[in-house]
Scaffold this active site. Structure first.
Site, PDB file in Angstrom:
ATOM      1  N   GLY A  53       0.869  -1.182   0.000  1.00  0.00           N
ATOM      2  CA  GLY A  53       0.000   0.000   0.000  1.00  0.00           C
ATOM      3  C   GLY A  53       0.900   1.224   0.000  1.00  0.00           C
ATOM      4  CB  ALA A  54       1.183   4.035  -2.381  1.00  0.00           C
ATOM      5  CG  ASN A  57       4.762   0.342   0.513  1.00  0.00           C
ATOM      6  OD1 ASN A  57       4.584  -0.551   1.333  1.00  0.00           O
ATOM      7  ND2 ASN A  57       4.480   0.199  -0.776  1.00  0.00           N
ATOM      8  CG  ASN A 193       1.461   6.783  -5.844  1.00  0.00           C
ATOM      9  OD1 ASN A 193       2.508   6.556  -6.438  1.00  0.00           O
ATOM     10  ND2 ASN A 193       1.348   6.674  -4.529  1.00  0.00           N
ATOM     11  CE  LYS A 249       8.313  10.092  -8.254  1.00  0.00           C
ATOM     12  NZ  LYS A 249       7.604   9.017  -7.561  1.00  0.00           N
ATOM     13  N   GLY A 251      12.449   7.948 -13.881  1.00  0.00           N
ATOM     14  CA  GLY A 251      12.932   6.573 -13.741  1.00  0.00           C
ATOM     15  C   GLY A 251      14.414   6.457 -13.451  1.00  0.00           C
ATOM     16  CB  ALA A 252      16.911   4.271 -14.978  1.00  0.00           C
ATOM     17  CG  ASP A 282       5.114   3.625  -2.472  1.00  0.00           C
ATOM     18  OD1 ASP A 282       4.580   4.546  -3.114  1.00  0.00           O
ATOM     19  OD2 ASP A 282       4.711   2.454  -2.490  1.00  0.00           O
TER      20      ASP A 282
HETATM   21  O1  KDG Z   1      -1.101   0.143  -6.278  1.00  0.00           O
HETATM   22  C1  KDG Z   1      -1.544   0.348  -5.150  1.00  0.00           C
HETATM   23  O2  KDG Z   1      -2.635   0.866  -4.946  1.00  0.00           O
HETATM   24  C2  KDG Z   1      -0.753   0.010  -3.984  1.00  0.00           C
HETATM   25  O3  KDG Z   1      -0.818   0.721  -3.019  1.00  0.00           O
HETATM   26  C3  KDG Z   1       0.112  -1.202  -4.062  1.00  0.00           C
HETATM   27  C4  KDG Z   1       1.576  -0.931  -3.941  1.00  0.00           C
HETATM   28  O4  KDG Z   1       1.959  -1.048  -2.599  1.00  0.00           O
HETATM   29  C5  KDG Z   1       1.951   0.388  -4.512  1.00  0.00           C
HETATM   30  O5  KDG Z   1       1.517   0.427  -5.846  1.00  0.00           O
HETATM   31  C6  KDG Z   1       3.394   0.640  -4.487  1.00  0.00           C
HETATM   32  O6  KDG Z   1       3.583   1.971  -4.889  1.00  0.00           O
END
Ligand code: KDG
Length: 364
Positions: A53-54, A57, A193, A249, A251-252, A282
């Site tokens: 869970g974002a 985390n 997210n 952000k 990525g790499a 996260d």
């Molecule tokens: O995707 C989601 O809703 C989550 O919270 C699951 C993972 O823990 C999350 O994607 C990680 O960032």
């Protein structure tokens, strides 16, 4: 259920309700903790699990780094909910404002690793969370005594677009938090997210509104492309003019923090042997917010973000931490050593030194 944390000197304890003694957290994270299970176990009774869970985390990450952190949200009265509470506490997260609803279930998710058309590795998330305990949150949740106390005391209140997507009540909750700032005194940070599966109509307008209401926004260049139509940091900043800081952000490649005047601070990403990417954003947020809560400069916050992300990229769980020696070496090395540094599952290499590798988070 009060909890004692080791606190820096300038923190104080205060009474919140019915004499419960609760620690003031510097960072309050609001969201839905999830049980991370095997895909075959999405509907199984009491499956083996990690915690995910974002926002959970992020909370585990900032607490593990030593910032007093509270988690605000809901889980069910099931085994997964109990284990998530234990997991967060084991990392030092205060859970007074994590409500356990005996009548509801804890959300679950599974990761499936595969490859896309270009042959690149991709991880797909599958959810079992519709109607979960957390999905029942609504604006009234912010007025619960433990929640209100955490919001009032926090230097940083953090949430993300995932929470907004959980239900109409959660959409209203995030709107109230970000726009009205009800009971909030500190900085509000928002990670975009974007999760395509959680937005059946594909409309990003609420997420854009929430980002524009925040003080600090974190967004991946790829999700900015999807949500705002551009991944270019300057163009993203132009479309999100209100926040104090926008972090893009890429990525790499690099992460860029841009202030309202358009001034950019960029820090290249670390070289990493990637095992699995979910959760890295996260951990970036956790490192960045940990620095922000301490008033560190943005360059250091960005380095902390990259270091956190690098650790989590080397494990299959949602979250890993760097041993103190490795983190310190990364934060204190010069730019040339940073550019040459390497983070892998077996070692961290900085300035010619082989330092201890990331440690995968275990759920009790
Ligand atoms: O995707 C989601 O809703 C989550 O919270 C699951 C993972 O823990 C999350 O994607 C990680 O960032």
């Amino acid at each position: 259920m009060s909890q004692t944390l080791a606190l820096p000197q300038d923190l104080h304890n205060h009474e919140i309700s019915k004499g419960a003694r609760v620690t003031t957290a510097w960072i309050a994270c609001l969201g839905e903790p999830l049980a991370l299970v095997a895909a075959a176990d999405l509907d199984a009774p009491e499956p083996a699990m990690h915690a995910g869970g974002a926002e959970a985390n992020v909370a585990a990450g900032t607490a593990a780094l030593g910032t007093p952190t509270a988690f605000l949200g809901r889980v069910g009265g099931d085994a997964e909910g109990r284990r998530i509470v234990e997991h967060l506490r084991a990392h030092g997260v205060a859970t007074e404002a994590l409500e356990v609803d005996a009548t509801a279930f804890t959300g679950r998710y599974a990761k499936t690793e595969g490859v896309n058309e270009a042959g690149e590795p991709v991880t797909t998330s599958t959810y079992r969370r519709a109607g979960s305990a957390a999905a029942a949150m609504e604006p009234g949740f912010l007025a619960r005594p433990a929640v209100a106390a955490a919001l009032a005391g926090a230097r940083i209140v953090h949430t993300s677009g995932i929470t907004a997507a959980l239900s109409p009540g959660c959409a209203a909750l995030t709107r109230t938090l970000l726009r009205d700032r009800t009971g909030v005194s500190g900085t509000v940070t928002f990670d975009v997210n974007w999760r395509e599966q959680l937005w059946p109509d594909g409309d990003p307008s609420l997420v854009i509104e929430l980002a524009r209401s925040a003080d600090v926004v974190l967004v991946g260049a790829d999700e900015a492309e999807r949500v705002l139509g551009t991944g270019s940091p300057a163009a993203v900043r132009a479309l999100l003019p209100e926040p104090r800081t926008v972090v893009v952000k890429d990525g790499a490649l690099r992460a860029v923090a841009i202030d309202r005047a358009g001034a950019e601070i960029a820090v290249p990403a670390l070289a990493v042997d990637v095992v699995e990417p979910v959760g890295a954003g996260d951990s970036f947020a956790a490192g960045f917010l940990h620095g922000l809560a301490r008033g560190e400069d943005l360059r250091t916050c960005l380095r902390r973000g990259h270091a956190g992300a690098a650790a989590t990229l080397t494990v299959r769980a949602d979250f890993a931490t760097l041993p103190a020696a490795s983190l310190t070496a990364l934060l204190t090395c010069d730019d040339a050593a940073w550019a040459a540094a390497h983070v892998g599952p077996a070692a961290v290499r900085v300035d010619g030194a082989h330092l201890p590798p990331p440690v995968e988070s275990r759920t009790p």
